[in-house]
Design an enzyme around this catalytic site. Structure first.
Site, PDB file in Angstrom:
ATOM      1  N   HIS A  15       0.650  -1.028  -0.308  1.00  0.00           N
ATOM      2  CA  HIS A  15       0.205   0.130  -0.350  1.00  0.00           C
ATOM      3  C   HIS A  15       0.832   1.035   0.002  1.00  0.00           C
ATOM      4  O   HIS A  15       1.210   1.320   0.909  1.00  0.00           O
ATOM      5  CB  HIS A  15      -1.087   0.442   1.157  1.00  0.00           C
ATOM      6  N   GLU A 198     -11.053   2.704   5.457  1.00  0.00           N
ATOM      7  CA  GLU A 198     -10.415   4.018   6.492  1.00  0.00           C
ATOM      8  C   GLU A 198     -10.953   5.260   6.697  1.00  0.00           C
ATOM      9  O   GLU A 198     -10.962   4.980   8.076  1.00  0.00           O
ATOM     10  CB  GLU A 198      -9.685   4.746   5.634  1.00  0.00           C
TER      11      GLU A 198
HETATM   12  N1  HPA Z   1      -6.618   7.143   1.321  1.00  0.00           N
HETATM   13  C1  HPA Z   1      -7.346   8.037   0.243  1.00  0.00           C
HETATM   14  N2  HPA Z   1      -6.675   8.401  -0.929  1.00  0.00           N
HETATM   15  C2  HPA Z   1      -5.133   8.546  -1.426  1.00  0.00           C
HETATM   16  C3  HPA Z   1      -4.714   8.039   0.118  1.00  0.00           C
HETATM   17  C4  HPA Z   1      -5.672   7.498   1.154  1.00  0.00           C
HETATM   18  O1  HPA Z   1      -4.548   6.664   2.699  1.00  0.00           O
HETATM   19  N3  HPA Z   1      -3.550   8.132  -0.339  1.00  0.00           N
HETATM   20  C5  HPA Z   1      -2.482   8.817  -0.966  1.00  0.00           C
HETATM   21  N4  HPA Z   1      -4.503   8.689  -1.492  1.00  0.00           N
HETATM   22 ZN    ZN Z   2      -3.774   4.517   0.438  1.00  0.00          ZN
END
Ligand code: HPA
Ligand code: ZN
Length: 339
Positions: A15, A198
């Site tokens: 990731h 997230e």
């Molecule tokens: N989340 C969503 N989009 C993103 C992220 C993330 O952690 N990092 C870079 N683009």
């Molecule tokens: Zn990401």
């Protein structure tokens, strides 16, 4: 001792947004080379601006930083700088996200983006023996039509791209919105992943599985709010790519001690540790391992298992995965004997 163990254990990073590896030093160098006006006057000022309260506040700065990336060699330099760093951290395999729309939206041809990144990956294979895959992400705060257009523009580079993903602002942009472009990706034989859970609810993880058919979830930490979902992720061995420093910097958890990765791990989930956007979040993969290990008091065995998970969860052919797992097993046994 633990620090050395973490540094030396073989690992894969799954990731990682290549645009998120743009260090302020390189940002200034590229701004000068490309005559791009930065709204910052010094490297310190750039670092001072890296105070985020949530995902969107980060994305604003992250997309702004990407403005200095214009030519094939800029994408090469960016990617090569990252690969050199993680080679020293004993990363043996990387699966790298890139956001074509962040660049094509500014008039940069997709071929320049892909060719620059790809040549750095080739160089790392040759120089370090490091393997890699590219994963093309769609920006979920843009329309599905735009994602489809991007998908089609990337098809001439099909053989250089292993998978597709979904990133950018999450809340209010459910995975279901991208059902059609992911169906096209299935037809073309791409692997599929998506950021989900997230900031967004567990429902978005269900959708990523059921509507998009992903085989891996990026972040996914909010799955722990839904026992049925956890049961499914465990049963189907769906890996989750967790990014500890990112989660703290973006306020997903207040402090590292509050992070739920240990509960995830203890629930039987296949969790991995990754850096997300290391130039913005203050640490590369080994820093992420170390901070979580310290805060949650993980054992050598836990760290070794998480390193193994990074290979079990990756898209390499099974025989190569098995070799890496065996290397970790031998490394861990040797370390145990020497301590
Ligand atoms: N989340 C969503 N989009 C993103 C992220 C993330 O952690 N990092 C870079 N683009
Ligand atoms: Zn990401």
């Amino acid at each position: 001792m633990m620090k050395e163990f973490i540094k030396r254990i073989p690992k894969a990073e799954l990731h990682l947004h290549i645009e998120g590896t743009l260090e302020p030093e390189l940002m200034f160098k590229l701004a000068k080379r490309n005559q791009v006006d930065l709204s910052f006057s010094s490297i310190e000022e750039v670092r001072d601006a890296y105070k985020f309260s949530n995902l969107q506040s980060f994305l604003n700065i992250y997309y702004n930083g990407a403005n200095v990336l214009l030519h094939t060699e800029d994408f090469f330099d960016l990617t090569w700088a990252y690969l050199e760093k993680v080679n020293v951290e004993n990363v043996k395999h990387v699966e790298i996200f890139f956001d074509p729309q962040t660049h094509t939206g500014r008039g940069v041809p997709i071929s320049d983006v892909i060719e620059g990144i790809h040549s750095a990956l080739e160089k790392a294979k040759y120089k370090f023996g490091m393997t890699s895959y590219l994963i093309m992400c769609f920006l979920r705060d843009l329309s599905e039509e735009e994602a489809i257009k991007t998908f089609e523009e990337a098809l001439p580079f099909r053989s250089w791209i292993e998978g597709v993903g979904l990133d950018s602002a999450e809340v209010g942009f459910p995975p279901k919105k991208f059902e059609r472009v992911f169906a096209k990706a299935t037809e073309e034989g791409f692997r599929k992943v998506a950021h989900a859970g997230e900031e967004g609810p567990p429902e978005y993880i269900w959708q990523a599985l059921d509507s998009l058919g992903v085989s891996r979830i990026d972040h996914g930490v909010r799955c722990m709010e839904d026992a049925k979902l956890v049961e499914r992720l465990v049963k189907e061995r769906i890996p989750l790519t967790v990014c500890p420093l990112s989660n703290i910097k973006l306020g997903v958890f207040e402090k590292m001690k509050d992070h739920n990765i240990k509960e995830m791990f203890d629930s039987g989930l296949c969790v991995t540790i990754n850096s997300d956007d290391p130039a913005y979040f203050g640490g590369y993969i080994n820093d992420n391992f170390l901070t979580i290990q310290k805060s949650l008091n993980l054992s050598f065995k836990d760290v070794s298992q998480i390193a193994k998970n990074s290979f079990s969860a990756c898209f390499l052919p099974q025989d190569l995965i098995d070799n890496h797992l065996q290397d970790i097993e031998i490394f861990t046994l040797n370390e145990a004997n020497n301590s």
